[in-house]
Motif scaffolding. Structure first.
Motif, PDB file in Angstrom:
ATOM      1  N   GLU A 242      43.756  54.070  64.671  1.00  0.00           N
ATOM      2  CA  GLU A 242      44.781  53.708  65.638  1.00  0.00           C
ATOM      3  C   GLU A 242      46.058  53.316  64.886  1.00  0.00           C
ATOM      4  O   GLU A 242      46.021  52.785  63.783  1.00  0.00           O
ATOM      5  CB  GLU A 242      44.308  52.539  66.497  1.00  0.00           C
ATOM      6  N   ALA A 243      47.171  53.591  65.522  1.00  0.00           N
ATOM      7  CA  ALA A 243      48.455  53.236  64.912  1.00  0.00           C
ATOM      8  C   ALA A 243      48.552  51.717  64.750  1.00  0.00           C
ATOM      9  O   ALA A 243      48.159  50.954  65.629  1.00  0.00           O
ATOM     10  CB  ALA A 243      49.605  53.740  65.779  1.00  0.00           C
ATOM     11  N   VAL A 244      49.045  51.291  63.603  1.00  0.00           N
ATOM     12  CA  VAL A 244      49.196  49.869  63.320  1.00  0.00           C
ATOM     13  C   VAL A 244      50.391  49.313  64.091  1.00  0.00           C
ATOM     14  O   VAL A 244      51.457  49.928  64.133  1.00  0.00           O
ATOM     15  CB  VAL A 244      49.393  49.633  61.812  1.00  0.00           C
ATOM     16  N   ASP A 245      50.180  48.168  64.697  1.00  0.00           N
ATOM     17  CA  ASP A 245      51.283  47.498  65.402  1.00  0.00           C
ATOM     18  C   ASP A 245      52.211  46.871  64.361  1.00  0.00           C
ATOM     19  O   ASP A 245      51.857  45.927  63.679  1.00  0.00           O
ATOM     20  CB  ASP A 245      50.726  46.413  66.331  1.00  0.00           C
ATOM     21  N   THR A 246      53.397  47.420  64.223  1.00  0.00           N
ATOM     22  CA  THR A 246      54.350  46.941  63.215  1.00  0.00           C
ATOM     23  C   THR A 246      55.458  46.082  63.826  1.00  0.00           C
ATOM     24  O   THR A 246      56.493  45.853  63.201  1.00  0.00           O
ATOM     25  CB  THR A 246      54.982  48.127  62.470  1.00  0.00           C
ATOM     26  N   SER A 247      55.236  45.623  65.038  1.00  0.00           N
ATOM     27  CA  SER A 247      56.276  44.823  65.695  1.00  0.00           C
ATOM     28  C   SER A 247      56.481  43.492  64.978  1.00  0.00           C
ATOM     29  O   SER A 247      55.571  42.964  64.332  1.00  0.00           O
ATOM     30  CB  SER A 247      55.912  44.576  67.159  1.00  0.00           C
TER      31      SER A 247
END
Length: 417
Positions: free
Chosen positions: A7-12
Motif C-alpha cells: 500500500e502507498a505510504v501516507d507521507t502527509s
C-alpha cells in the motif's frame, strides 16, 4: 507465493507543521553559501552572527570543561552555578530579583522563546507582534496553535510600537505581546518612557503576558539605554524575559540561552524541555559561566566588539544616505540596518526584469552586486531590506561599492531626480 501489493505510504505532514514558513534568513544564507562554494565571490550580510571569535577566556573555559570531564548530563534547568550567576547578572544589570528555580537554561534563546510560547498559549489565543519582527515569532505562535496579530510600525517612528496601536488590537483572545529591544531587524531601542506607556496598557488586561526578548541587550550605542520590561512597575509577574550568550559574547555556535520568569511559567517551560532536548550542553554552560564572569555588561571583551559594531553602523548610515530615495532609521542597538528601498520598486532593469518588491530587489543585488541581504517581507515589512553589519569594515566597504554600482542601474526615484 503470491506477491503482496504494498500500500502507498501516507507521507502527509501535520497541518500545524505544514503551516510553518521556512526562515528566509537561513534560506538566503544557504543560497549565498552555495554560490560561494560554486566559486561566486558573494558577500553575505544576511545572517545575524558576529564575525568575532568567542573571547579567549570563554573558549578556554569550554576547553577546560572537556579536559576536566564536565561532559555529562546536567540538570534539565541548567547547572546550579550557572543559574546563580544568571540571577546575579539580572540583579546587578537589570534590577531584577530571581532565584535559581526561576531560571531555565536552554539550547539558545530561540528554544527559550519557542518553549515560552508553547507553555502559555492555547489554540485560538492571539500573539501580538510589532513589525518589523524577527522572522521566527509568527511561526512560533502558529506552532502553538495561536494566531499571530501583526502590529505595523513606521520608519518615521523609528519602528517603535505606538501605545495606541497596541490598545486598538487587544481582545479577550490576546495572550502574549512580544517585544524585542534592541530590535532584530531594525536596531531600534525602546526608551523607558515608551515602555512605561506600553506597560500601563498591558496592566489593564489580566490575561495578557509579555515576552521580552533581550538577546541584544549589551549591543547598544550611547546615548540609548536598555530597560528590562520586567523591571517596570507591575510587570514582573506577567513578563517572561529571554536572553542568552550568542550575540554579545560571539557564542552563536555554543547554543546557550536562558529564560527568567515567575516560577510557574519556568516550570511549565521546563516540562517541555525535559521531554524535548533535556538540558543544554555541559561544556557550553561552563563557557557561559566564564562569560558572565567577564564583568558588568561583558566587560572590555564585549565593549570592544560594540565599538567595532558602532563604527560599522556609522559607516553604513553615512554611505546609504548618499543613495537617493533610501529612507533610514539609524539603529541604536544590535547590528542591523533596516532600510526602506520602496521608492525603487517598479524600476525596470535590462537583463533582469522589474524590481517589484523587497524579494526581487534582494535577488537583483545578489545577482548584480553579489551581496546577500534579507528581504523585508520576511520581517513583515516589504518596504525594507535588512543588512547585517556583523562583518569586517573592509567587507562592508566592498559590499557598499558593489551595492552602489548595482543601484546605479536602476532608475533613480522620481522624487529625487
Amino acid at each position: 507465493m503470491a506477491a503482496v501489493r504494498a500500500e502507498a505510504v501516507d507521507t502527509s505532514i501535520s497541518p500545524r507543521v505544514s503551516a510553518l514558513r521556512p526562515s528566509k534568513t537561513m534560506a538566503i544564507t544557504d543560497m549565498a553559501s552555495a554560490l560561494r562554494q560554486a566559486g561566486v565571490p558573494v558577500i553575505g550580510l544576511a545572517a545575524g552572527e558576529p564575525d568575532f571569535d568567542t573571547p579567549a577566556v570563554i573558549a578556554e573555559a569550554g576547553i577546560n570543561a572537556i579536559r576536566d570531564g564536565s561532559t555529562r548530563y546536567t540538570p534539565n534547568a541548567g547547572t546550579m552555578e550557572l543559574r546563580k550567576a544568571i540571577c546575579n547578572k539580572l540583579q546587578e544589570e537589570n534590577g531584577l530579583t530571581y532565584s535559581p528555580d526561576q531560571v531555565l537554561v536552554s539550547n539558545g534563546a530561540k528554544q527559550c522563546i519557542t518553549q515560552a510560547v508553547l507553555a502559555v498559549c492555547s489554540p485560538g489565543d492571539e500573539v501580538l507582534i510589532p513589525a518589523p519582527f524577527w522572522v521566527s515569532y509568527p511561526e512560533m505562535a502558529r506552532l502553538a496553535g495561536a494566531t499571530p496579530v501583526i502590529l505595523p510600525t513606521s520608519i518615521s517612528d523609528n519602528f517603535l510600537l505606538k501605545p495606541e496601536s497596541l490598545a486598538s488590537v487587544i481582545t479577550e483572545k490576546s495572550r502574549l505581546l512580544i517585544l524585542c529591544s534592541p530590535s532584530n531587524p531594525t536596531g531600534s531601542v525602546y526608551p523607558k518612557e515608551l515602555l512605561e506607556e506600553i506597560a500601563a496598557i498591558v496592566k489593564k488586561y489580566p490575561r495578557l503576558l509579555v515576552l521580552s526578548d533581550e538577546i541584544y541587550e549589551h549591543i547598544i550605542y550611547h546615548p540609548a539605554k536598555h530597560t528590562s520590561f520586567a523591571a517596570l512597575p507591575g510587570m514582573y509577574d506577567r513578563t517572561l524575559t529571554v536572553n542568552g550568550f550568542s550575540k554579545a559574547f560571539a557564542m552563536t555556535g555554543w547554543r546557550l540561552g536562558y529564560l527568567a520568569a515567575p516560577k510557574h511559567f519556568v516550570s511549565a517551560c521546563g516540562k517541555i524541555q525535559s521531554q524535548y532536548t533535556s538540558g543544554a550542553s555541559s561544556i557550553s554552560q561552563k563557557a557561559g559561566l566564564a562569560a558572565l564572569n567577564l564583568g558588568y555588561a561583558g566587560g572590555e571583551a564585549v565593549s570592544t566588539m560594540v565599538k567595532a559594531f558602532q563604527e560599522r553602523r556609522d559607516y553604513l548610515v553615512r554611505s546609504f544616505r548618499e543613495l537617493p530615495g533610501v529612507k533610514i532609521s539609524e539603529p541604536q542597538g544590535a547590528f542591523y540596518l533596516f532600510l526602506d528601498f520602496s521608492s525603487y520598486y517598479g524600476s525596470e532593469v535590462e537583463g533582469f526584469g522589474t524590481i517589484k518588491d523587497s524579494e526581487t530587489l534582494c535577488m537583483f543585488l545578489l545577482e548584480k552586486a553579489q551581496v546577500a541581504l534579507v528581504p523585508g517581507d520576511a520581517f513583515g515589512d516589504d518596504k525594507g531590506v535588512r543588512i547585517s553589519y556583523a562583518a569586517a569594515l573592509s567587507t562592508l566597504q566592498s559590499a557598499m561599492e558593489k551595492i552602489k554600482d548595482a543601484m546605479s542601474l536602476l532608475k533613480a526615484p522620481a522624487a529625487v531626480q
